[in-house]
Design an enzyme around this catalytic site. Structure first.
Site, mmCIF file in Angstrom:
data_model
loop_
_atom_site.group_PDB
_atom_site.id
_atom_site.type_symbol
_atom_site.label_atom_id
_atom_site.label_comp_id
_atom_site.label_asym_id
_atom_site.label_seq_id
_atom_site.Cartn_x
_atom_site.Cartn_y
_atom_site.Cartn_z
ATOM 1 N N PRO A 66 0.823 -1.213 0.000
ATOM 2 C CA PRO A 66 0.000 0.000 0.000
ATOM 3 C C PRO A 66 0.854 1.259 0.000
ATOM 4 O O PRO A 66 1.860 1.349 0.717
ATOM 5 C CB PRO A 66 -0.817 -0.119 1.294
ATOM 6 C CG PRO A 66 -0.881 -1.580 1.561
ATOM 7 C CD PRO A 66 0.432 -2.138 1.076
ATOM 8 N N CYS A 67 0.433 2.249 -0.807
ATOM 9 C CA CYS A 67 1.277 3.432 -1.004
ATOM 10 C C CYS A 67 0.796 4.653 -0.229
ATOM 11 O O CYS A 67 1.415 5.712 -0.312
ATOM 12 C CB CYS A 67 1.351 3.767 -2.495
ATOM 13 S SG CYS A 67 -0.240 4.258 -3.213
ATOM 14 N N GLU A 68 -0.300 4.548 0.529
ATOM 15 C CA GLU A 68 -0.863 5.740 1.163
ATOM 16 C C GLU A 68 0.148 6.488 2.022
ATOM 17 O O GLU A 68 0.188 7.719 2.027
ATOM 18 C CB GLU A 68 -2.075 5.365 2.038
ATOM 19 C CG GLU A 68 -3.273 4.889 1.257
ATOM 20 C CD GLU A 68 -3.301 3.365 1.132
ATOM 21 O OE1 GLU A 68 -4.379 2.816 0.883
ATOM 22 O OE2 GLU A 68 -2.240 2.732 1.283
ATOM 23 N N PHE A 107 3.249 6.740 1.663
ATOM 24 C CA PHE A 107 4.340 7.341 0.882
ATOM 25 C C PHE A 107 3.844 8.434 -0.054
ATOM 26 O O PHE A 107 4.613 9.249 -0.537
ATOM 27 C CB PHE A 107 5.043 6.270 0.034
ATOM 28 C CG PHE A 107 5.503 5.088 0.837
ATOM 29 C CD1 PHE A 107 6.442 5.242 1.832
ATOM 30 C CD2 PHE A 107 4.983 3.825 0.605
ATOM 31 C CE1 PHE A 107 6.868 4.156 2.584
ATOM 32 C CE2 PHE A 107 5.397 2.736 1.344
ATOM 33 C CZ PHE A 107 6.343 2.902 2.346
ATOM 34 N N SER A 108 2.550 8.449 -0.328
ATOM 35 C CA SER A 108 1.999 9.340 -1.341
ATOM 36 C C SER A 108 2.077 10.797 -0.916
ATOM 37 O O SER A 108 1.979 11.129 0.263
ATOM 38 C CB SER A 108 0.540 8.956 -1.621
ATOM 39 O OG SER A 108 -0.046 9.863 -2.522
#
Length: 394
Positions: A79-81, A83-84
């Site tokens: 999941p990239c949340e 890092f976004s």
């Protein structure tokens, strides 16, 4: 013989779809969100899908489904949340998800994988382990790759638009292997000119907001891209061409929202309307709810017909307006922008669910969070060469 694959953080199956088209045999997929599991299983019934938090997955759940000598490739798009840079607070948010890369490495060790391919947003390269730390997550990832024997690795940032996806979408990859002599490489660009939104939407007829009428009949417009989306033989999901359109249902919009859409020119968004209408003129539009009280920068962007789309996200329903018609995009139109084939089925109950449950994603969210299958296909063709060379050397 096809190279074998384990799909960690598999989502609805974007990576598997592209790798399958390139000839890979996905043996196991691991996914936490139930609606994604349902979508994945509906489209890839031969894959053993484990519905679980990846941290709870054991060797006993994996080993019976893979070759005894091990797996060729593990992919891991955690999941990239965290890092976004999309949200106001996302970059300052720290939780256990930023260390989930360890699970991809752990699964690769269990499966004796020859290669690991990590995927995430480019902003992962600047995210720190802790708020006041100087250590970067990506450096910790590299250190733990080395400790696990994957000492040969290389980083890449690729734009999906260079691989035939009608979307500007930069993604960060790390490809790692135990073979220290193997020269690692990324796929070369597959198209010399970007696929436009107009080309992506060829064959998709208009649908009327609030009509509750799904249009299942393709229009006569064609493009090479649209034909590929309908080509089951290319995707290795059968033969022939898809003849009936699916998931092309219009959304319901209030009259004030439809009026807002009508004010937008191609390439404009809600932000532009706030800049155009000021003072009493804006206040009147706000009183009639044509404009909201608050301006959202990434909201109601009318796509440009002659350009690729901006990055498709899990909020694509709110973010995009059709380039020609005054309405949001249908599920199938979003799937086209992400390069999911037209034969792809999306599970998960209603089209929409509230953004409050980490265990459920609606169809738009599933599509927006996925890896574009055509980008995965490009990786698949490159990895076929690298794995063949790996086998020759070992």
């Amino acid at each position: 013989m096809a190279f074998t694959h384990i799909d960690c953080f598999s989502g609805p199956g974007g990576i598997c779809t592209g790798l399958h088209a390139a000839g890979f045999d996905t043996k196991v997929a691991i996914e936490y969100i139930k609606s994604c599991v349902d979508t994945y299983s509906a489209n890839h019934p031969s894959v053993h899908v484990i519905h679980s938090d990846i941290r709870d997955v054991t060797a006993e759940q994996i080993l019976p489904y893979i070759p005894k000598e091990g797996i060729d490739l593990v992919t891991s798009g955690m999941p990239c949340e965290t890092f976004s840079t999309a949200g106001n607070t996302s970059r300052s948010f720290y939780d256990d998800r930023q260390f989930l890369f360890r699970e991809g490495i752990r699964i690769a060790r269990i499966a004796n994988a020859k290669m690991i391919l990590f995927e995430n947003v480019p902003a992962i390269t600047t995210k720190k382990v802790e708020k006041n730390s100087n250590e970067l997550i990506v450096d910790l990832l590299k250190d733990e790759l080395k400790e696990s024997g994957y000492t040969n690795y290389k980083e890449f940032v690729l734009n999906a638009v260079d691989y035939g996806v009608p979307q500007k979408r930069n993604r960060f990859f790390i490809l790692a292997t135990k073979d220290g002599n193997l020269k690692l490489s990324s796929p070369k660009a597959t198209c010399d000119k970007p696929v436009t939104v107009k080309e992506a939407f060829c064959g998709l007829p208009n649908v009327v907001p609030n009509s509750d009428t799904e249009n299942k009949i393709y229009s006569q417009t064609q493009s090479d891209y649209a034909n590929r989306m309908r080509d089951n033989a290319f995707w290795k999901i059968g033969c022939g061409t898809v003849n009936e359109l699916t998931y092309h249902m219009p959304m319901r919009h209030r009259s004030c929202t439809l009026e807002r859409f009508s004010l937008l020119k191609q390439g404009e968004s809600l932000k532009d309307l706030f800049e155009r209408y000021v003072g009493s003129e804006r206040e009147k539009l706000q009183e009639r709810r044509v404009l909201p009280k608050k301006m959202f920068i990434k909201r109601n962007y009318r796509l440009k017909s002659d350009e690729p789309s901006p990055t498709v996200t899990s909020h694509c329903l709110d973010e995009f307006v059709h380039p020609k018609y005054d309405r949001a995009l249908t599920v199938r139109e979003c799937a086209r922008l992400q390069s999911f084939p037209d034969a792809y089925h999306f599970s998960g109950g209603p089209y929409l669910v509230p953004h409050i449950d980490r265990e459920v994603q609606d169809k738009y969210e599933q599509i927006g969070d996925a890896v574009p299958p055509l980008l995965a296909y490009a990786w698949g063709t490159e990895l076929n060469k690298l794995l063949a060379e790996y086998n020759n050397e070992n």
